[in-house]
Design a protein around this motif. Structure first.
Motif, mmCIF file in Angstrom:
data_model
loop_
_atom_site.group_PDB
_atom_site.id
_atom_site.type_symbol
_atom_site.label_atom_id
_atom_site.label_comp_id
_atom_site.label_asym_id
_atom_site.label_seq_id
_atom_site.Cartn_x
_atom_site.Cartn_y
_atom_site.Cartn_z
ATOM 1 N N LYS A 180 3.438 41.015 5.412
ATOM 2 C CA LYS A 180 4.223 40.135 4.550
ATOM 3 C C LYS A 180 5.432 39.565 5.286
ATOM 4 O O LYS A 180 5.738 38.379 5.164
ATOM 5 C CB LYS A 180 4.691 40.893 3.302
ATOM 6 C CG LYS A 180 3.589 41.185 2.325
ATOM 7 C CD LYS A 180 4.146 41.930 1.123
ATOM 8 C CE LYS A 180 3.093 42.257 0.105
ATOM 9 N NZ LYS A 180 3.657 42.944 -1.068
ATOM 10 N N THR A 181 6.101 40.399 6.062
ATOM 11 C CA THR A 181 7.280 39.945 6.801
ATOM 12 C C THR A 181 6.907 38.906 7.855
ATOM 13 O O THR A 181 7.537 37.851 7.951
ATOM 14 C CB THR A 181 7.978 41.142 7.472
ATOM 15 O OG1 THR A 181 8.315 42.101 6.470
ATOM 16 C CG2 THR A 181 9.229 40.709 8.205
ATOM 17 N N LEU A 182 5.892 39.200 8.646
ATOM 18 C CA LEU A 182 5.480 38.265 9.696
ATOM 19 C C LEU A 182 4.949 36.962 9.117
ATOM 20 O O LEU A 182 5.221 35.874 9.648
ATOM 21 C CB LEU A 182 4.439 38.915 10.603
ATOM 22 C CG LEU A 182 4.929 40.066 11.468
ATOM 23 C CD1 LEU A 182 3.773 40.707 12.215
ATOM 24 C CD2 LEU A 182 6.004 39.595 12.426
ATOM 25 N N ALA A 183 4.197 37.038 8.025
ATOM 26 C CA ALA A 183 3.676 35.824 7.405
ATOM 27 C C ALA A 183 4.802 34.973 6.814
ATOM 28 O O ALA A 183 4.763 33.741 6.891
ATOM 29 C CB ALA A 183 2.654 36.180 6.330
ATOM 30 N N LEU A 184 5.812 35.611 6.251
ATOM 31 C CA LEU A 184 6.954 34.865 5.718
ATOM 32 C C LEU A 184 7.714 34.163 6.839
ATOM 33 O O LEU A 184 8.045 32.979 6.726
ATOM 34 C CB LEU A 184 7.885 35.793 4.949
ATOM 35 C CG LEU A 184 9.152 35.150 4.387
ATOM 36 C CD1 LEU A 184 8.795 34.107 3.339
ATOM 37 C CD2 LEU A 184 10.067 36.202 3.803
ATOM 38 N N ILE A 185 7.966 34.878 7.928
ATOM 39 C CA ILE A 185 8.655 34.274 9.070
ATOM 40 C C ILE A 185 7.833 33.119 9.646
ATOM 41 O O ILE A 185 8.364 32.041 9.924
ATOM 42 C CB ILE A 185 8.945 35.345 10.142
ATOM 43 C CG1 ILE A 185 9.969 36.343 9.629
ATOM 44 C CG2 ILE A 185 9.416 34.708 11.444
ATOM 45 C CD1 ILE A 185 10.115 37.577 10.492
ATOM 46 N N GLY A 186 6.541 33.325 9.809
ATOM 47 C CA GLY A 186 5.665 32.270 10.319
ATOM 48 C C GLY A 186 5.621 31.058 9.413
ATOM 49 O O GLY A 186 5.627 29.914 9.887
ATOM 50 N N THR A 187 5.611 31.277 8.114
ATOM 51 C CA THR A 187 5.578 30.166 7.159
ATOM 52 C C THR A 187 6.855 29.352 7.215
ATOM 53 O O THR A 187 6.820 28.109 7.221
ATOM 54 C CB THR A 187 5.363 30.704 5.726
ATOM 55 O OG1 THR A 187 4.143 31.443 5.688
ATOM 56 C CG2 THR A 187 5.301 29.575 4.719
ATOM 57 N N ILE A 188 7.986 30.016 7.274
ATOM 58 C CA ILE A 188 9.266 29.308 7.338
ATOM 59 C C ILE A 188 9.359 28.484 8.621
ATOM 60 O O ILE A 188 9.738 27.307 8.588
ATOM 61 C CB ILE A 188 10.434 30.307 7.226
ATOM 62 C CG1 ILE A 188 10.473 30.904 5.819
ATOM 63 C CG2 ILE A 188 11.763 29.628 7.561
ATOM 64 C CD1 ILE A 188 11.410 32.083 5.674
ATOM 65 N N ILE A 189 8.988 29.090 9.745
ATOM 66 C CA ILE A 189 9.037 28.365 11.014
ATOM 67 C C ILE A 189 8.053 27.203 11.009
ATOM 68 O O ILE A 189 8.358 26.107 11.486
ATOM 69 C CB ILE A 189 8.762 29.321 12.188
ATOM 70 C CG1 ILE A 189 9.880 30.345 12.300
ATOM 71 C CG2 ILE A 189 8.619 28.563 13.496
ATOM 72 C CD1 ILE A 189 9.594 31.463 13.282
ATOM 73 N N TRP A 190 6.865 27.411 10.461
ATOM 74 C CA TRP A 190 5.857 26.346 10.433
ATOM 75 C C TRP A 190 6.332 25.158 9.595
ATOM 76 O O TRP A 190 6.201 24.014 10.018
ATOM 77 C CB TRP A 190 4.532 26.888 9.895
ATOM 78 C CG TRP A 190 3.417 25.921 10.063
ATOM 79 C CD1 TRP A 190 2.672 25.713 11.176
ATOM 80 C CD2 TRP A 190 2.935 24.999 9.078
ATOM 81 N NE1 TRP A 190 1.754 24.729 10.940
ATOM 82 C CE2 TRP A 190 1.889 24.275 9.665
ATOM 83 C CE3 TRP A 190 3.281 24.728 7.765
ATOM 84 C CZ2 TRP A 190 1.200 23.293 8.983
ATOM 85 C CZ3 TRP A 190 2.592 23.751 7.090
ATOM 86 C CH2 TRP A 190 1.557 23.037 7.694
ATOM 87 N N PHE A 191 6.888 25.434 8.411
ATOM 88 C CA PHE A 191 7.372 24.338 7.570
ATOM 89 C C PHE A 191 8.573 23.625 8.176
ATOM 90 O O PHE A 191 8.816 22.461 7.887
ATOM 91 C CB PHE A 191 7.712 24.839 6.158
ATOM 92 C CG PHE A 191 6.531 24.838 5.227
ATOM 93 C CD1 PHE A 191 6.012 23.667 4.739
ATOM 94 C CD2 PHE A 191 5.947 26.029 4.843
ATOM 95 C CE1 PHE A 191 4.925 23.653 3.890
ATOM 96 C CE2 PHE A 191 4.854 26.041 3.988
ATOM 97 C CZ PHE A 191 4.343 24.849 3.516
#
Length: 65
Positions: free
Chosen positions: A34-45
């Motif tokens: 969950k933490t890594l996916a949240l960080i990845g999503t924020i950076i991607w957007f």
């Protein structure tokens, strides 16, 4: 600049996909996913619009006839 943004987007996308795959394989725990996916999503957007933007059409209010 666009190539750097593309590379950051790719890394962020991997931060979304790889942890999910590792969780499915049983290698990591759900809170870490969950933490890594949240960080990845924020950076991607944040990075994707920098290289995926398109030319805006001319607005009719700006055109003189």
């Amino acid at each position: 600049m666009k190539n750097i943004a593309k590379m950051i987007s790719l890394i962020a996308f991997c931060l979304i996909v790889v942890p999910c795959s590792l969780f499915f394989a049983g290698a990591i725990d759900l809170p870490l996913v969950k933490t890594l996916a949240l960080i990845g999503t924020i950076i991607w957007f944040a990075s994707t619009p920098l290289w995926m933007s398109r030319e805006l059409q001319v607005d009719s209010a700006e055109v003189e006839i």
